[in-house]
Design an enzyme around this catalytic site. Sequence first.
Site, PDB file in Angstrom:
ATOM      1  N   LYS A  23      18.164  20.818  35.817  1.00  0.00           N
ATOM      2  CA  LYS A  23      17.478  20.158  34.706  1.00  0.00           C
ATOM      3  C   LYS A  23      17.047  21.193  33.652  1.00  0.00           C
ATOM      4  CE  LYS A  23      14.772  16.793  35.690  1.00  0.00           C
ATOM      5  NZ  LYS A  23      14.380  15.458  35.325  1.00  0.00           N
ATOM      6  N   ARG A  93       7.914  18.628  36.094  1.00  0.00           N
ATOM      7  CA  ARG A  93       8.995  18.086  36.944  1.00  0.00           C
ATOM      8  C   ARG A  93       9.658  19.195  37.735  1.00  0.00           C
ATOM      9  NH1 ARG A  93      10.357  14.861  31.895  1.00  0.00           N
ATOM     10  NH2 ARG A  93      10.393  12.713  32.583  1.00  0.00           N
ATOM     11  N   GLY A 102      14.475  12.852  46.482  1.00  0.00           N
ATOM     12  CA  GLY A 102      13.558  12.939  47.627  1.00  0.00           C
ATOM     13  C   GLY A 102      12.648  14.143  47.515  1.00  0.00           C
ATOM     14  N   MET A 104       9.897  16.324  44.860  1.00  0.00           N
ATOM     15  CA  MET A 104       8.668  15.865  44.239  1.00  0.00           C
ATOM     16  C   MET A 104       8.901  14.855  43.118  1.00  0.00           C
ATOM     17  SD  MET A 104       5.902  18.078  42.233  1.00  0.00           S
ATOM     18  CE  MET A 104       6.247  17.328  40.686  1.00  0.00           C
ATOM     19  N   ARG A 337      23.188  15.069  31.696  1.00  0.00           N
ATOM     20  CA  ARG A 337      23.920  15.590  32.858  1.00  0.00           C
ATOM     21  C   ARG A 337      25.268  14.882  32.926  1.00  0.00           C
ATOM     22  NH1 ARG A 337      19.799  12.732  37.120  1.00  0.00           N
ATOM     23  NH2 ARG A 337      19.987  10.687  36.203  1.00  0.00           N
ATOM     24  N   HIS A 453      38.158   0.686  66.856  1.00  0.00           N
ATOM     25  CA  HIS A 453      39.612   0.517  66.853  1.00  0.00           C
ATOM     26  C   HIS A 453      40.080  -0.247  65.616  1.00  0.00           C
ATOM     27  CE1 HIS A 453      43.336  -1.681  67.938  1.00  0.00           C
ATOM     28  NE2 HIS A 453      43.677  -0.509  68.430  1.00  0.00           N
ATOM     29  N   SER A 770      58.550  17.879  61.933  1.00  0.00           N
ATOM     30  CA  SER A 770      57.535  17.045  61.298  1.00  0.00           C
ATOM     31  C   SER A 770      56.314  17.031  62.217  1.00  0.00           C
ATOM     32  CB  SER A 770      58.074  15.628  61.095  1.00  0.00           C
ATOM     33  OG  SER A 770      57.072  14.833  60.514  1.00  0.00           O
ATOM     34  N   CYS A 838      53.452  14.083  59.237  1.00  0.00           N
ATOM     35  CA  CYS A 838      53.532  12.621  59.108  1.00  0.00           C
ATOM     36  C   CYS A 838      52.400  11.925  59.846  1.00  0.00           C
ATOM     37  CB  CYS A 838      54.881  12.110  59.567  1.00  0.00           C
ATOM     38  SG  CYS A 838      55.191  12.391  61.310  1.00  0.00           S
ATOM     39  N   TYR A 858      56.418  19.173  52.768  1.00  0.00           N
ATOM     40  CA  TYR A 858      55.977  17.860  52.308  1.00  0.00           C
ATOM     41  C   TYR A 858      54.865  17.299  53.175  1.00  0.00           C
ATOM     42  CZ  TYR A 858      58.752  15.855  56.122  1.00  0.00           C
ATOM     43  OH  TYR A 858      59.234  15.538  57.349  1.00  0.00           O
TER      44      TYR A 858
HETATM   45  C1  PEP Z   1      51.741  11.347  65.154  1.00  0.00           C
HETATM   46  O1  PEP Z   1      51.614  11.448  66.360  1.00  0.00           O
HETATM   47  O2  PEP Z   1      51.105  12.017  64.347  1.00  0.00           O
HETATM   48  C2  PEP Z   1      52.677  10.373  64.598  1.00  0.00           C
HETATM   49  C3  PEP Z   1      52.914  10.333  63.305  1.00  0.00           C
HETATM   50  O3  PEP Z   1      53.210   9.489  65.452  1.00  0.00           O
HETATM   51  P1  PEP Z   1      52.470   8.171  65.945  1.00  0.00           P
HETATM   52  O4  PEP Z   1      51.220   8.026  65.155  1.00  0.00           O
HETATM   53  O5  PEP Z   1      53.447   7.084  65.691  1.00  0.00           O
HETATM   54  O6  PEP Z   1      52.265   8.481  67.376  1.00  0.00           O
END
Ligand code: PEP
Length: 881
Positions: A23, A93, A102, A104, A337, A453, A770, A838, A858
């Site tokens: 501030k 202030r 939270g 003063m 700000r 889940h 991967s 992945c 990637y």
């Molecule tokens: C993983 O295990 O990260 C994966 C991409 O395979 P899955 O989630 O299908 O087991």
Amino acid sequence: MSVKYVYLFQEGSGEMKSVLGGKGANLAEMTKVGLPVPPGFTISTEACNAYYQAGKQMTEEMKDQTIQALKQLEQMTGKKLGDASDPLLVSVRSGSVISMPGMMDTILNLGLNDDTVKGLAELTENPRFAYDCYRRFIQMFSDVVLGIDHFYFEQIIDDMKNEKSYRLDTELTSEDWQRVIEKYKELVQQKTRNPFPQNPADQLNWAIQSVFDSWNNQRAVIYRKIHKIPDDLGTAVNVQMMVFGNMGDDSGTGVAFTRNPSTGEKVLYGEYLINAQGEDVVAGIRTPQPIHRLKEEMPDVYRQFEQICHQLENHYKDMQDIEFTVERGKLFMLQTRTGKRTAHAAIKIAVDLVEEGLINKETALLRVDPDQLNQILHRRVDPDTTLQVVAKGLPASPGAASGKVVFDADEAEKWSKEGEKVILVRPETTPEDIHGIVASQGIITSRGGMTSHAAVVARGMGKPCICGCEELKIDVKVKTASINNTVIREGDLISMDGGTGAIMLGEVALIDPVLSDEFQKLLQWADEVRKISVRANADNPEDAKKSREFGAEGIGLCRTEHMFMAAERVPIVQEMILAETFEERLEALNKLLPMQQGDFYGILKEMAGYPVTIRLLDPPLHEFLPNLEELIVEVTKLQMSPDADPAERYEKESLLRKVRKLHEFNPMLGHRGCRLGIVFPEIYAMQVEAIFKAAIQLMQEGISVEPEIMIPLVGHVNELKLMRRVVEETAERIGQETGMAVTFTIGTMIEVPRAALTADEIAEEADFFSFGTNDLTQTTFGFSRDDAEGKFLHHYIDHKILPENPFASLDQRGVGKLVEMGVQLGRSAKPDLKTGICGEHGGEKESIDFCYRAGLNYVSCSPFRVPLARLAAAQATLKNG
Ligand code: PEP
Ligand code: MG
């Protein structure tokens, strides 16, 4: 050597945040650029630390410097603290380096006492105003400095209002306030055994010390702990001349954003109140006016304000959130700000600022938080609809949906097959409900939290989910869910907003996510910058299409088991699993072959010219079989019923035997992944044949295809060696049959620790890796994900045993080390080895940053996260070079 502890606003600057606090630094900066800021000074964060070092005492140096600064302030304003004829009044202030709600509270109107209040009354010719200011000051000072709760003061006002039969505070007259003040002073005397301090210099000293003390109050200490703010930063104290927005109809106060914080549109956005002080705007006693009305009410002030907003934006090169006060026609700036904004606004503002020449593209890319994009990459409730919310749960996965209520997963699947849109409502979900989740528009549970889940699976699939909606009393047997007196039955239409947790009866208008022109532009800039590709996890043509629209450069994971789960295929898959002989199995596989070929045809076509990584069957076969417990019940019933058909009983008994045989103690570590392909190579051979035949079909149509065949769950090079041979032999066979050759590569998932540890050996047999960080996280921690997220992981996170859910954000030190090792070892054997990720982490910004640093080629994530990943990939490149 003396230390400088106190800075007049004109001595500081915006860069001095660590010394002046946020501030103070902004007030100094505004003063420096010549804006009308009421004069004042800042006592530094270093003074706060010195105060503590001296045993919670203002040192002489500090005191002297404060007195000097006060003198200069008096000179600048022509007023004097404690002067009964023209008193200087100040606000005090706190202001830490990192904003800490939270801490003063503010003290306003400091300097008032029994004498100066009279001066103020005469000077303003407004005794009511003066006494109102004084009573506010006593109240704030007593609360903050003397530790007397607001409640006692409010009680005195309430008594007064009752006595006079007033409804509103505004009805109290000057005389009423004077009586209130007398009572306030009695209260202070009674509570502290001392009169309310009348000496303004004492008032100031005490207030300053209170701000310093507040640095270590319980709320502040806890806040710092939670937000990992170092304890030694200290807080600064800002002492500033008061200006009054409540001096009549030529005064007022307001807050404004320099652009619309919800849409990003370049218009002033905010509100103000005539004849009011800051807290009145928030208190909601009167309805504030939209800022553009100020143009009519105070045209000169508005023009100046507009010009200042422009100047502040140009100066800070970002949208500002501004507080201002008008005192008798004169405008004062009290705070500026960087303004908080929605994702839509963040994108539009960043792109507009580039086009206005204020920032460059790189800065724009860093301005938008990828996490915030979740807000806009899902279907939303049309903001123009009025909603009748009947219940609220935890906003577990964003997005909105409407559909008919079903109470079990099988029903969900059945109804969805019949073309109905359904919402699955369950007390909670388990892995057995997965097909129901897949078939639903959204999921609502009455139990479970953000890592339950349902929440985790829904987020992974990009479906809306509301969890832990305890108001909802679900009776699965009679298929009802009741909320107070409302009963929802199977087939009733409801709507949900997973971003807010709201449940509505009936259908509500939804709008699809669209990538605005600005968003497209920002993503295009991201693509120009980033040095890591973004692919999508998709296993049907629709998702593949969506992925391309969102800018995916291929598919990083096509989970073929999802294709096995369609209702009309499950019986054939069961036939294949339950086959007693090789021939029987082949027969079932031959029925599946054309179906799989059709799937691959559709996906490869959507992804023409881009690589598609197709993973051969991975999950345990029992996932396709009837539930063991249910089967036992069925068989027992048949055995006990005298009129049961013996043939049916025999069939069910033999089914039960097979299901029992296939039953595994720990399916996650059981007969799955390449272990299936090794024991039943004909399954993989069928899948590979389907891939090649689809590819050839497309090649004949002149469409270019790039299949990459991926073997799951490899832990030993020999597993890959064998599976590679199956793929190559199939390729050769199809080549001979069709006379056409498909160009393809063969790679593997790295998703168990042994694969990462022996990646050099495995690389000899793989064209690409991967990283399956879902399984790699499970196997590295030794957590079964469903058990962990359902049972103990939230405890771990609540108790800070783990900083966050390692299934959502990659555990860089542990799992990440295996990824790095996998890349390094793999490339030591095969320097041009292609690597990607992945697991779900491929769509999370911190994990993407890690993947970039680890040298992956990637990341691959759910289609709806692709835009987020493109931006995060660009940020990773900009941050790490
Ligand atoms: C993983 O295990 O990260 C994966 C991409 O395979 P899955 O989630 O299908 O087991
Ligand atoms: Mg896996």
